[in-house]
Design a protein around this motif. Sequence first.
Motif, PDB file in Angstrom:
ATOM      1  N   LEU A 121     -61.487  60.056  68.010  1.00 22.71           N
ATOM      2  CA  LEU A 121     -61.630  61.382  67.420  1.00 22.71           C
ATOM      3  C   LEU A 121     -60.626  61.515  66.269  1.00 22.71           C
ATOM      4  N   VAL A 122     -61.159  61.784  65.071  1.00 24.61           N
ATOM      5  CA  VAL A 122     -60.322  62.024  63.896  1.00 24.61           C
ATOM      6  C   VAL A 122     -60.385  63.514  63.587  1.00 24.61           C
ATOM      7  N   THR A 123     -59.239  64.191  63.611  1.00 20.41           N
ATOM      8  CA  THR A 123     -59.166  65.632  63.375  1.00 20.41           C
ATOM      9  C   THR A 123     -58.513  65.894  62.024  1.00 20.41           C
ATOM     10  N   LEU A 124     -59.194  66.675  61.180  1.00 20.05           N
ATOM     11  CA  LEU A 124     -58.696  67.036  59.851  1.00 20.05           C
ATOM     12  C   LEU A 124     -58.521  68.548  59.795  1.00 20.05           C
ATOM     13  N   ALA A 125     -57.317  68.988  59.484  1.00 20.42           N
ATOM     14  CA  ALA A 125     -57.015  70.422  59.473  1.00 20.42           C
ATOM     15  C   ALA A 125     -57.716  71.119  58.309  1.00 20.42           C
ATOM     16  N   GLU A 126     -58.044  72.412  58.509  1.00 20.91           N
ATOM     17  CA  GLU A 126     -58.682  73.199  57.448  1.00 20.91           C
ATOM     18  C   GLU A 126     -57.821  73.235  56.195  1.00 20.91           C
ATOM     19  N   SER A 127     -56.505  73.353  56.368  1.00 24.32           N
ATOM     20  CA  SER A 127     -55.614  73.453  55.210  1.00 24.32           C
ATOM     21  C   SER A 127     -55.656  72.217  54.331  1.00 24.32           C
ATOM     22  N   LEU A 128     -56.010  71.075  54.909  1.00 27.35           N
ATOM     23  CA  LEU A 128     -56.179  69.856  54.132  1.00 27.35           C
ATOM     24  C   LEU A 128     -57.527  69.838  53.420  1.00 27.35           C
ATOM     25  N   MET A 129     -58.568  70.369  54.086  1.00 28.61           N
ATOM     26  CA  MET A 129     -59.934  70.163  53.635  1.00 28.61           C
ATOM     27  C   MET A 129     -60.498  71.279  52.756  1.00 28.61           C
ATOM     28  N   PHE A 130     -60.170  72.544  53.091  1.00 32.88           N
ATOM     29  CA  PHE A 130     -60.883  73.665  52.467  1.00 32.88           C
ATOM     30  C   PHE A 130     -59.936  74.817  52.128  1.00 32.88           C
ATOM     31  N   GLU A 138     -68.094  67.469  63.097  1.00 35.25           N
ATOM     32  CA  GLU A 138     -68.162  68.788  63.734  1.00 35.25           C
ATOM     33  C   GLU A 138     -67.230  69.767  63.022  1.00 35.25           C
ATOM     34  N   GLY A 139     -67.781  70.934  62.653  1.00 37.06           N
ATOM     35  CA  GLY A 139     -66.989  71.980  62.034  1.00 37.06           C
ATOM     36  C   GLY A 139     -66.582  73.031  63.048  1.00 37.06           C
ATOM     37  N   HIS A 140     -65.310  73.517  62.967  1.00 38.19           N
ATOM     38  CA  HIS A 140     -64.775  74.517  63.909  1.00 38.19           C
ATOM     39  C   HIS A 140     -64.002  75.578  63.130  1.00 38.19           C
ATOM     40  N   THR A 141     -64.054  76.796  63.620  1.00 32.43           N
ATOM     41  CA  THR A 141     -63.298  77.905  63.021  1.00 32.43           C
ATOM     42  C   THR A 141     -62.479  78.600  64.093  1.00 32.43           C
ATOM     43  N   ASP A 142     -61.693  79.603  63.666  1.00 33.10           N
ATOM     44  CA  ASP A 142     -61.037  80.461  64.648  1.00 33.10           C
ATOM     45  C   ASP A 142     -61.999  81.606  65.001  1.00 33.10           C
ATOM     46  N   THR A 145     -57.048  75.539  71.339  1.00 31.84           N
ATOM     47  CA  THR A 145     -56.027  76.402  71.921  1.00 31.84           C
ATOM     48  C   THR A 145     -56.501  77.843  71.770  1.00 31.84           C
ATOM     49  N   ASP A 146     -55.702  78.790  72.247  1.00 31.35           N
ATOM     50  CA  ASP A 146     -56.092  80.198  72.106  1.00 31.35           C
ATOM     51  C   ASP A 146     -55.932  80.655  70.654  1.00 31.35           C
ATOM     52  N   ASN A 147     -56.427  81.845  70.355  1.00 29.83           N
ATOM     53  CA  ASN A 147     -56.358  82.393  68.994  1.00 29.83           C
ATOM     54  C   ASN A 147     -55.378  83.574  68.926  1.00 29.83           C
ATOM     55  N   LEU A 148     -54.322  83.502  69.701  1.00 22.83           N
ATOM     56  CA  LEU A 148     -53.399  84.633  69.813  1.00 22.83           C
ATOM     57  C   LEU A 148     -52.332  84.649  68.720  1.00 22.83           C
ATOM     58  N   THR A 149     -52.102  83.550  68.060  1.00 20.73           N
ATOM     59  CA  THR A 149     -51.080  83.499  67.007  1.00 20.73           C
ATOM     60  C   THR A 149     -51.679  82.853  65.765  1.00 20.73           C
ATOM     61  N   PRO A 150     -51.092  83.099  64.594  1.00 20.65           N
ATOM     62  CA  PRO A 150     -51.570  82.438  63.365  1.00 20.65           C
ATOM     63  C   PRO A 150     -51.515  80.915  63.461  1.00 20.65           C
ATOM     64  N   HIS A 180     -51.836  79.078  66.190  1.00 20.87           N
ATOM     65  CA  HIS A 180     -52.921  78.602  67.057  1.00 20.87           C
ATOM     66  C   HIS A 180     -54.270  78.721  66.353  1.00 20.87           C
ATOM     67  N   ARG A 181     -54.478  79.782  65.616  1.00 23.25           N
ATOM     68  CA  ARG A 181     -55.736  79.920  64.881  1.00 23.25           C
ATOM     69  C   ARG A 181     -55.878  78.813  63.837  1.00 23.25           C
ATOM     70  N   ALA A 182     -54.763  78.444  63.220  1.00 24.60           N
ATOM     71  CA  ALA A 182     -54.797  77.355  62.245  1.00 24.60           C
ATOM     72  C   ALA A 182     -55.189  76.027  62.905  1.00 24.60           C
ATOM     73  N   GLN A 183     -54.756  75.804  64.141  1.00 27.80           N
ATOM     74  CA  GLN A 183     -55.132  74.588  64.857  1.00 27.80           C
ATOM     75  C   GLN A 183     -56.628  74.552  65.163  1.00 27.80           C
ATOM     76  N   ASN A 184     -57.216  75.713  65.403  1.00 24.71           N
ATOM     77  CA  ASN A 184     -58.638  75.773  65.722  1.00 24.71           C
ATOM     78  C   ASN A 184     -59.528  75.587  64.498  1.00 24.71           C
ATOM     79  N   ARG A 185     -59.021  75.885  63.321  1.00 21.73           N
ATOM     80  CA  ARG A 185     -59.804  75.703  62.089  1.00 21.73           C
ATOM     81  C   ARG A 185     -59.681  74.238  61.652  1.00 21.73           C
ATOM     82  N   ARG A 186     -60.732  73.492  61.869  1.00 24.50           N
ATOM     83  CA  ARG A 186     -60.640  72.042  61.673  1.00 24.50           C
ATOM     84  C   ARG A 186     -62.028  71.430  61.505  1.00 24.50           C
TER      85      ARG A 186
END
Length: 238
Positions: A119-128, A163-167, A217-222, A224-230
């Motif tokens: 599994l290769v995970t690319l963060a949203e901040s890198l990609m978009f 696979e695309g994921h958001t918060d 992870t949960d979406n309770l903090t900025p 954690h939300r950043a980790q989910n956007r990937r």
Amino acid sequence: MAGRHKHEEHENHERWLVSYADFITLLFAFFVVMYSVSALNEGKFKVVAQSIQEALKPIIKKESANLRYDVGQSQSAIVPAISPKVQFLKKAHAVLNPFAHDAKFQNQIMVTETEHGILVTLAESLMFQSGQADIKQAALPVLEALAEVLTDPDQQIKEVRIEGHTDDVPIRTPQFSSNWELSAMRAVMVLRVMTELYKVEPGVVSATGYAEFKPVTDNLTPEHRAQNRRVELNVIMD
């Protein structure tokens, strides 16, 4: 005169026994010598045979009888074969290593082993950019490096699921009416770059959007939300 003649004949008559005894003695000596030579040769043969056996011991060790070879495989059981996952990981780490020392890529790329592959995970901040699906120019070298691994004929890859994921923050823009469209379009854009620009085989690649419904992870903090956007590249090998 007659008595003396008889005595001489008697002496001549007994003399052959002496010659016969000498012959028997010589014959016995001959067989003793032959036996000695035979025994000596046998001893020499044993010494030579033992020397040959000692010389061959490093080659014909008993342990070699237990080694197994798989017919049709280039590698024998002596050297354990490298698994496809390990082979992919080594190649991926090699091509991604230059980005590991660049500050702008820190914590943006993650490669992990899964049950069926890598599994290769690319963060949203890198990609978009936030709320967009256009791939950043800075992300292209990373995708090109990954494509180098995915197009390597030595890699035993069956499928690549992008696979695309958001918060869970709702989105409604003229382009995307929900996180479903955003996550799906991001996956499609990565797929198109990999197949059209970097020549990854289209037949093994698919694109899916999961919106916010598969968080890591949960979406309770900025944070954690950043980790989910990937975006994830799920490489299936078995």
